[in-house]
Structures are given as C-alpha cells and as structure tokens.
Design a protein around this motif. Structure first.
Motif, short mmCIF file in Angstrom:
data_model
loop_
_atom_site.label_atom_id
_atom_site.label_comp_id
_atom_site.label_asym_id
_atom_site.label_seq_id
_atom_site.Cartn_x
_atom_site.Cartn_y
_atom_site.Cartn_z
N ASN A 62 -0.04 -6.48 -6.63
CA ASN A 62 0.60 -6.21 -5.24
C ASN A 62 0.90 -4.57 -5.09
OD1 ASN A 62 0.14 -8.68 -4.27
ND2 ASN A 62 2.17 -9.14 -4.22
N LEU A 65 -2.30 -2.72 -4.82
CA LEU A 65 -2.87 -2.87 -3.52
C LEU A 65 -2.04 -1.84 -2.29
CD1 LEU A 65 -5.34 -3.67 -1.93
CD2 LEU A 65 -4.21 -6.01 -1.78
N GLU A 66 -0.69 -2.16 -2.53
CA GLU A 66 0.03 -1.20 -1.44
C GLU A 66 0.02 -0.03 -1.79
OE1 GLU A 66 3.76 -3.00 -2.68
OE2 GLU A 66 3.39 -4.98 -1.37
N LEU A 81 -4.58 -6.77 2.08
CA LEU A 81 -3.23 -6.92 1.82
C LEU A 81 -2.43 -8.07 2.51
CD1 LEU A 81 -1.00 -6.04 -0.32
CD2 LEU A 81 -0.54 -4.13 1.85
#
Length: 397
Positions: A62, A65-66, A81
């Motif tokens: 996460n 990806l952020e 996302l």
C-alpha cells in the motif's frame, strides 16, 4: 592431562543489542527510493500488476502504491489504489480518491471512478445492518451512478462491467442501453449482438430486436436459420410483412429440403395481406422450378384464383392439377373441386362435358358415386342425370 567435562564452552558470538534495526521513517524512505527506481525501470502498467500479484505484506505494498501515485500523478493508478482500498475495507480513503476522479477531464477515468463508487454503495446495500428505507435510497443512487458511467465511456471492458452489474441488480434499462452501445462500437461482435437482442426483447424494443436478429443471421453463420426464424417471428409480431417475406425467402434458400413449406408460408402471407399478384407470381415461378411439387403449386394457384373469385382460372388450374396427379386420393380431391367450381359459376355445359369424360374412373368408390350422381342432377339436365344413374346402377350401387 585431565579434562574437565563440565567446563562450559563460550559461544562464538553473542548479540549485544535488541532494539529495532529500521524505523518506519527509514522504511518509508527506502520504499520511496525503490518506487522512483521502479518507475524508471518498469514499463507503464507493469508495476501495478506486480503490486496486485504480491500481497504478502499488504501494508508495505500500500505504501508502495501510494508513493507511486504521488510520483507519477497517474489517474489510472489512483483508480487502482481506490479499488484496493475498497477491497481492503478502507471506504473513506477510497471515497476521497473517487470524489476527485469523478470530475476528471478524461471520460473513461470518470466512468471507472463511478463504477467503483457504485461498488461501495452496493456493499452497503447488501449489508445486514442496512434498513429498507436506506436500501431504497441506495438502489436509486446505484442506478443513477451506473447510468452516468455508461454515458461517459466507450471502453468495451468498462461496458462489460456496467452490463454485468446492471444484470446483477436487475437494471434492465441500463443492461439494454449498455448492450446497444457495445454493438454500435463493435458491430459484428456475436457476444454483444446476442446480449443486445436478449435485452431488446426483455425491454420490448422489438424493432431493435428485429434488426439485431437479422444482423446475427449474417454474423453467427452456424445459427443463421435460428436467427432468421427469430427475425421472421418478430416481423410478424410487429406487422412488418415486407421483412417477414424477406426472412422466408432467405430461409428457403438455406433450408432447401424444406423450401416448399417456407414458400407455402410465404404464399399464405401474401394472401393474408391480400397481395394476390405477388402470391400468383411466386406460385407460377415455383411451379416451373419445383418439379417435385407441381400439383401442390397448382392447388395453391387455384386457391388464389378462388380468393379473387376468378372461377375460370381456378377451374383450369384444378383441371391441370387433376390431370397431372398420380395419386388416386388427390385425383378425387381435384376432380371434386373442379366440379364444384363449375357448379358455383353455373357453367353447366362445361360441367357435363368434364363429368362425362372422367366420372367412370371413380364409380368403384360409393362416396364418389353419390357425389357424381348429385352433381349430375344439379346440372338440371334429366337425360344426362339418368344416363349417369344407369351407369352407377350397373356398377352395383
């Protein structure tokens, strides 16, 4: 030498620190470096796939990806996302992203964002804690969101998602519109043509269903007969008789073994709409070419003449059928019809001539003998009737 067996061996290495090696801040910095390098190395789209394939550490992926979103400023990654947040139950985080994407300048991004917003509402709709009143509100919102998404997209994959969702929620109007939009984009796609046809029927858009069935007859070659029959049935239902006749002609050319039945049905259609000229023209053409069913076509031709009260041509046609026919039963039928037409038209001299020429061929049949005698009496000529009666008596009746 004496060795003390109880003497303890010292370990070669002993840890002297137990504190955490890396802080989260350091991890974040490391991930950021990796992300930057990944963007430079991997082609667009490859990174996202790798993230979704590798989920052994969800928190770490996460973060990855952020940071990727921050660096690339890619709306497609934002969609990924948001979808990930939805799947992980982070509703508010997902909604924050989607709220911005729903006003994106790219219509495809807007459409996909709306579908994800729809999915959030769908989860709430099916939650056991959702009240009936709230469900009513949600179902209307879900319907509107899907419709907005449909209006924003021309992407077939997105249309497929909208279509499946509309079916799952029984939004038949959206299912119909989605399938119709898909076939306008990919005109010869059998899957979408079939779906559009099914939904057109379900929503009573019969003209669309008619057109789609004909298109399918040209594209879905293995099932051409099926689709032409569908085309015919719908055409009859909506009283489009020109299209119905077109269907029958094409079916007859494909299903040659049963062509007589289809052409006969076409004659019946012409008679129903009182297009006698077309009926006669077809029959005459078939009489010339269909050598196996000549007497049948003559029978149909005579019926057309009768429907027009053209007794002269009707008699001549039945007489020709009678002379052509080999079957005794069919000869009896055509003989009787020929005599009846002469009676209806009061052509008594022609009646006596025709009866006198052929009646002896049928005197072995008691029922035919009675019919012949009644017909002779109906001529109004006692001498002729007496002659026929004597002949019948000599046969033992």
């Amino acid at each position: 030498m004496n060795i003390d067996l109880k003497e303890k061996k010292k370990p070669m290495w002993k840890p002297t620190a137990t504190k955490e090696i890396f802080s989260y801040k350091e991890i974040f910095g490391f991930v950021l470096i990796v992300v930057v390098l990944s963007v430079a190395i991997f082609p667009k789209g490859k990174i996202e796939k790798l993230i979704f394939q590798e989920d052994t550490n969800i928190d770490l992926s996460n973060i990855y990806l952020e940071n990727l979103v921050r660096i690339t400023d890619d709306d497609n990654l934002r969609l990924l996302l948001a979808e990930r947040y939805i799947n992980l139950g982070y509703k508010e985080k997902a909604l924050t992203i989607l709220k911005n994407l729903e006003s994106d300048s790219n219509p495809e991004i807007r459409s996909k964002a709306k579908i994800l917003s729809y999915k959030i509402l769908k989860v709430e709709y099916f939650s056991k804690n959702t009240s009936v009143e709230r469900q009513k509100e949600l179902i209307q919102s879900m319907h509107n969101i899907l419709l907005d998404s449909l209006n924003s997209t021309t992407d077939l994959n997105t249309l497929k998602s909208i279509y499946n969702e509309s079916l799952s929620m029984a939004f038949v109007d959206i299912a119909y519109k989605t399938a119709m939009k898909a076939v306008s984009i990919k005109k010869d796609d059998i899957f979408w043509l079939k779906q559009a046809y099914t939904q057109a029927l379900a929503t009573q858009h019969y003209k669309d269903a008619q057109n789609l069935s004909y298109r399918l007859s040209k594209v879905d070659k293995d099932n051409s007969l099926k689709w032409l029959n569908e085309y015919y049935n719908i055409s009859i239902a909506i009283k489009d008789y020109n299209s119905a006749s077109k269907a029958l002609k094409e079916i007859a050319l494909i299903d040659v073994k049963n062509s007589f039945n289809y052409y006969k049905k076409l004659v019946d259609l012409y008679l129903y709409i009182k297009d006698y000229n077309s009926a006669l023209s077809l029959i005459k053409d078939m009489y010339k070419t269909d050598t196996l069913n000549k007497s049948k076509w003559l029978d149909l031709m005579a019926n057309v003449y009768l429907s027009q009260k053209d007794f002269s041509n009707a008699f001549n046609t039945y007489k020709e059928a009678f002379l052509l026919e080999k079957s005794l039963n069919k000869r009896k039928e055509y003989f009787k019809k020929s005599l009846e037409i002469l009676l209806w038209s009061k052509r008594y001299d022609d009646l006596k001539t025709f009866l006198d020429t052929y009646y002896k061929d049928f005197l072995n049949d008691p029922e035919m003998a009675k019919f012949i005698l009644k017909t002779a009496l109906a001529t109004g000529d006692p001498k002729f009737a007496h002659k026929v009666a004597l002949e019948i008596k000599q046969r033992g009746f």
